[in-house]
Structure formats: structure tokens, C-alpha cells
Design a protein around this motif. Sequence first.
Motif, PDB file in Angstrom:
ATOM      1  N   LYS A   1     -16.947  -5.537  -1.320  1.00 44.75           N
ATOM      2  CA  LYS A   1     -16.335  -6.481  -2.038  1.00 44.75           C
ATOM      3  C   LYS A   1     -16.154  -7.951  -1.225  1.00 44.75           C
ATOM      4  O   LYS A   1     -16.519  -8.848  -1.432  1.00 44.75           O
ATOM      5  CB  LYS A   1     -15.118  -6.283  -2.916  1.00 44.75           C
ATOM      6  CG  LYS A   1     -15.354  -5.235  -3.985  1.00 44.75           C
ATOM      7  CD  LYS A   1     -14.037  -4.847  -4.715  1.00 44.75           C
ATOM      8  CE  LYS A   1     -14.449  -3.607  -5.764  1.00 44.75           C
ATOM      9  NZ  LYS A   1     -13.082  -3.545  -6.105  1.00 44.75           N
ATOM     10  N   PHE A   2     -15.189  -7.486  -0.122  1.00 41.40           N
ATOM     11  CA  PHE A   2     -15.079  -8.463   0.967  1.00 41.40           C
ATOM     12  C   PHE A   2     -16.319  -9.104   1.594  1.00 41.40           C
ATOM     13  O   PHE A   2     -16.379 -10.449   1.674  1.00 41.40           O
ATOM     14  CB  PHE A   2     -14.210  -7.938   2.002  1.00 41.40           C
ATOM     15  CG  PHE A   2     -14.023  -8.791   3.223  1.00 41.40           C
ATOM     16  CD1 PHE A   2     -13.159  -9.641   3.167  1.00 41.40           C
ATOM     17  CD2 PHE A   2     -14.724  -8.544   4.361  1.00 41.40           C
ATOM     18  CE1 PHE A   2     -13.138 -10.659   4.273  1.00 41.40           C
ATOM     19  CE2 PHE A   2     -14.486  -9.236   5.732  1.00 41.40           C
ATOM     20  CZ  PHE A   2     -13.642 -10.510   5.399  1.00 41.40           C
TER      21      PHE A   2
ATOM     22  N   LEU B   1     -11.452  -2.516   8.323  1.00 42.14           N
ATOM     23  CA  LEU B   1     -12.238  -2.225   7.221  1.00 42.14           C
ATOM     24  C   LEU B   1     -13.500  -2.777   6.934  1.00 42.14           C
ATOM     25  O   LEU B   1     -14.553  -2.086   6.925  1.00 42.14           O
ATOM     26  CB  LEU B   1     -11.455  -2.157   5.746  1.00 42.14           C
ATOM     27  CG  LEU B   1      -9.748  -1.723   5.979  1.00 42.14           C
ATOM     28  CD1 LEU B   1      -9.289  -2.085   4.504  1.00 42.14           C
ATOM     29  CD2 LEU B   1      -9.802  -0.238   6.151  1.00 42.14           C
ATOM     30  N   ALA B   2     -13.546  -4.026   7.432  1.00 35.59           N
ATOM     31  CA  ALA B   2     -14.857  -4.535   7.566  1.00 35.59           C
ATOM     32  C   ALA B   2     -14.867  -5.926   8.402  1.00 35.59           C
ATOM     33  O   ALA B   2     -13.603  -6.455   8.425  1.00 35.59           O
ATOM     34  CB  ALA B   2     -15.310  -5.172   5.925  1.00 35.59           C
TER      35      ALA B   2
ATOM     36  N   LEU C   1     -11.392  -7.931   7.402  1.00 35.69           N
ATOM     37  CA  LEU C   1     -10.454  -7.304   6.488  1.00 35.69           C
ATOM     38  C   LEU C   1      -9.816  -5.973   7.303  1.00 35.69           C
ATOM     39  O   LEU C   1     -10.628  -5.101   7.760  1.00 35.69           O
ATOM     40  CB  LEU C   1     -11.430  -6.965   5.490  1.00 35.69           C
ATOM     41  CG  LEU C   1     -10.817  -5.951   4.251  1.00 35.69           C
ATOM     42  CD1 LEU C   1      -9.661  -6.777   3.401  1.00 35.69           C
ATOM     43  CD2 LEU C   1     -11.712  -5.260   3.198  1.00 35.69           C
ATOM     44  N   GLN C   2      -8.662  -6.133   7.112  1.00 38.36           N
ATOM     45  CA  GLN C   2      -7.795  -5.138   8.000  1.00 38.36           C
ATOM     46  C   GLN C   2      -6.729  -4.451   7.067  1.00 38.36           C
ATOM     47  O   GLN C   2      -6.211  -5.004   6.140  1.00 38.36           O
ATOM     48  CB  GLN C   2      -7.112  -5.614   9.048  1.00 38.36           C
ATOM     49  CG  GLN C   2      -7.906  -6.394  10.318  1.00 38.36           C
ATOM     50  CD  GLN C   2      -7.194  -6.922  11.530  1.00 38.36           C
ATOM     51  OE1 GLN C   2      -5.997  -7.483  10.832  1.00 38.36           O
ATOM     52  NE2 GLN C   2      -7.571  -6.581  12.550  1.00 38.36           N
TER      53      GLN C   2
ATOM     54  N   ASP D   1      -7.987  -6.032  -6.719  1.00 46.37           N
ATOM     55  CA  ASP D   1      -7.950  -6.815  -8.098  1.00 46.37           C
ATOM     56  C   ASP D   1      -8.272  -8.186  -8.099  1.00 46.37           C
ATOM     57  O   ASP D   1      -9.075  -8.969  -8.749  1.00 46.37           O
ATOM     58  CB  ASP D   1      -6.423  -6.771  -8.719  1.00 46.37           C
ATOM     59  CG  ASP D   1      -5.888  -5.218  -9.154  1.00 46.37           C
ATOM     60  OD1 ASP D   1      -6.969  -4.264  -9.002  1.00 46.37           O
ATOM     61  OD2 ASP D   1      -4.732  -5.272  -9.562  1.00 46.37           O
ATOM     62  N   ALA D   2      -7.847  -9.068  -6.910  1.00 44.43           N
ATOM     63  CA  ALA D   2      -8.331 -10.305  -6.990  1.00 44.43           C
ATOM     64  C   ALA D   2      -9.948 -10.411  -6.508  1.00 44.43           C
ATOM     65  O   ALA D   2     -10.539 -11.409  -7.086  1.00 44.43           O
ATOM     66  CB  ALA D   2      -7.625 -11.023  -5.606  1.00 44.43           C
ATOM     67  N   MET D   3     -10.374  -9.585  -5.731  1.00 42.67           N
ATOM     68  CA  MET D   3     -11.746  -9.723  -5.443  1.00 42.67           C
ATOM     69  C   MET D   3     -12.715  -9.042  -6.758  1.00 42.67           C
ATOM     70  O   MET D   3     -13.639 -10.175  -7.036  1.00 42.67           O
ATOM     71  CB  MET D   3     -12.132  -8.522  -4.321  1.00 42.67           C
ATOM     72  CG  MET D   3     -11.382  -8.706  -3.088  1.00 42.67           C
ATOM     73  SD  MET D   3     -11.888  -7.535  -1.767  1.00 42.67           S
ATOM     74  CE  MET D   3     -11.318  -8.022  -0.385  1.00 42.67           C
TER      75      MET D   3
END
Length: 251
Positions: free
Chosen positions: A160-161, A196-197, A204-205, A233-235
Motif C-alpha cells: 500500500k505504501f 518494511l518498504a 516505511l519503518q 486504515d489511513a492507507m
Amino acid sequence: GHSTGGLLIRLLLHHHPELATKIQAAVLIGVPNKGTPLADVHQSVLPGLVAGLHKPIKQLTRKYHSQLEALPVPKTVALGGIAGIEGLAITAPFFRGPNDGVVAFSSVFLPQMTDLIALPLDHFGLIQSEVAAAAILSFFESKRFPAELFRMNLMSLADKFIKLYQLQHLDLLFKHCPNINAEIATMKGKMFWENLAEVNGWVLQKNRVFGQVRILNPSGIRKAWGTENQLSDAMDLTLSRHYSNEFSHSL
């Protein structure tokens, strides 16, 4: 069927199999298949407020939902689900995770569903939306919703990010994040943070100790933070708005 109307469809198909053989598809829109916490509140705080409403509201509690799960839709009927994830401020304290202000996304989902989409709408907007109407027609024709609309459960947080970066929607994401962020400089998380990405310097951590998640820009400035569920949820809301708007423009 919208809301409790979807439960009536399930009851109809269960108790009248002769009708089910004549039905090819059904769409459940914002349906509390696993109950709703708002009914739980009614039961605990205002159980006798309106006698005529008490019984049907009791049947929408999450405790009662196990009886609803015993109503499988016949396999000959293609079942689709549409869930709203634009919550209402007045009911937000009663929910965890994406919801339409009355029904949680997780309550709409049934394992039998052929397809399930998430739209950036509240419980009442679901029945006023041109996008939802077009999606329903598509499902009746092909047993699938339009491919352009958002399937929330098919992407990881990292996916998602990266997708939001590619769509140039990170600024929109930050507006939807629940926690007010102070844009502070960081050490880029070299000790207690796991990446994470990463895409073009944006990271993204996740904190290895407390589990919090944050987003850093290429300069190491914190742009957003929160729990993993909060950022997810925001994503989801940001992505569903993007895909819904794109699909709306194509109608």
C-alpha cells in the motif's frame, strides 16, 4: 440488499431453497453479517428504550452473530459484498478498524463471497453512490465487481505504501493519519527500527520494541506515525478514494 436488507436476503435464500434456485447473484451492501457494536451499546445501555426495536436490535449484536453464520448462501448463488470505510465521527469510538459508521468492514465479509470491494463511503452514502450502483450492475452481469475498484485485503502494508508513492498520494495519506505529527528529524532508525518498504528514499519503518509504524521522507523527517492498524486504515481510505474517483470519471 443494504444493511439489514442483506440479512433478509440471506434468510430468504436459506429458508426458501426453491427461490434460491432461480437467483444467480446477490450483493450485500454494508450488511452487519457479524453484528455491529452499536447494537451492543443499545443492549447494555438502552435495552428497553423502544420496545418495538428491542428484538431486532438484539439480533444485530455481535453475540447474536453466530446464529447468522448458520445461514449459508447456496453455492449456486454468486455472492458479492460492498463495504464502506468512510466512518462517522459520532460513532468512531465504538469501532476498531475500517467501518462505515454503522457496520465494520470485517462484519460485511463472508468467506462465501465471490468478490468484496471497499468504497470511501459511510453507511448511508452506500445507497446514494453512482459508483456503488455501477459496481452492482457489473456483479450481476459478470459475477465480479469492476477490476478498477479497491480490494482492501489483497495488499500488504508495504504494498500500500509503495502504491501510494507511485500514485503521488503520500500527502493525502498524511491528512488521513489519525495522529497529529510533529515533523521531527530522526536518526533514520538504524538501531530500533525495521524497514518494511523503501522507495526513492521514502521509508516505511516498524519499531522492533513497541511495534509502532512511521514514514520518513528522504531527509529522515518523520511525516506520519501510529500503530500498524492506524496507518493501514489511513492507507486503505486513501487508496479507495483514488480508485473510486478514477472509476467514477470513467462512467
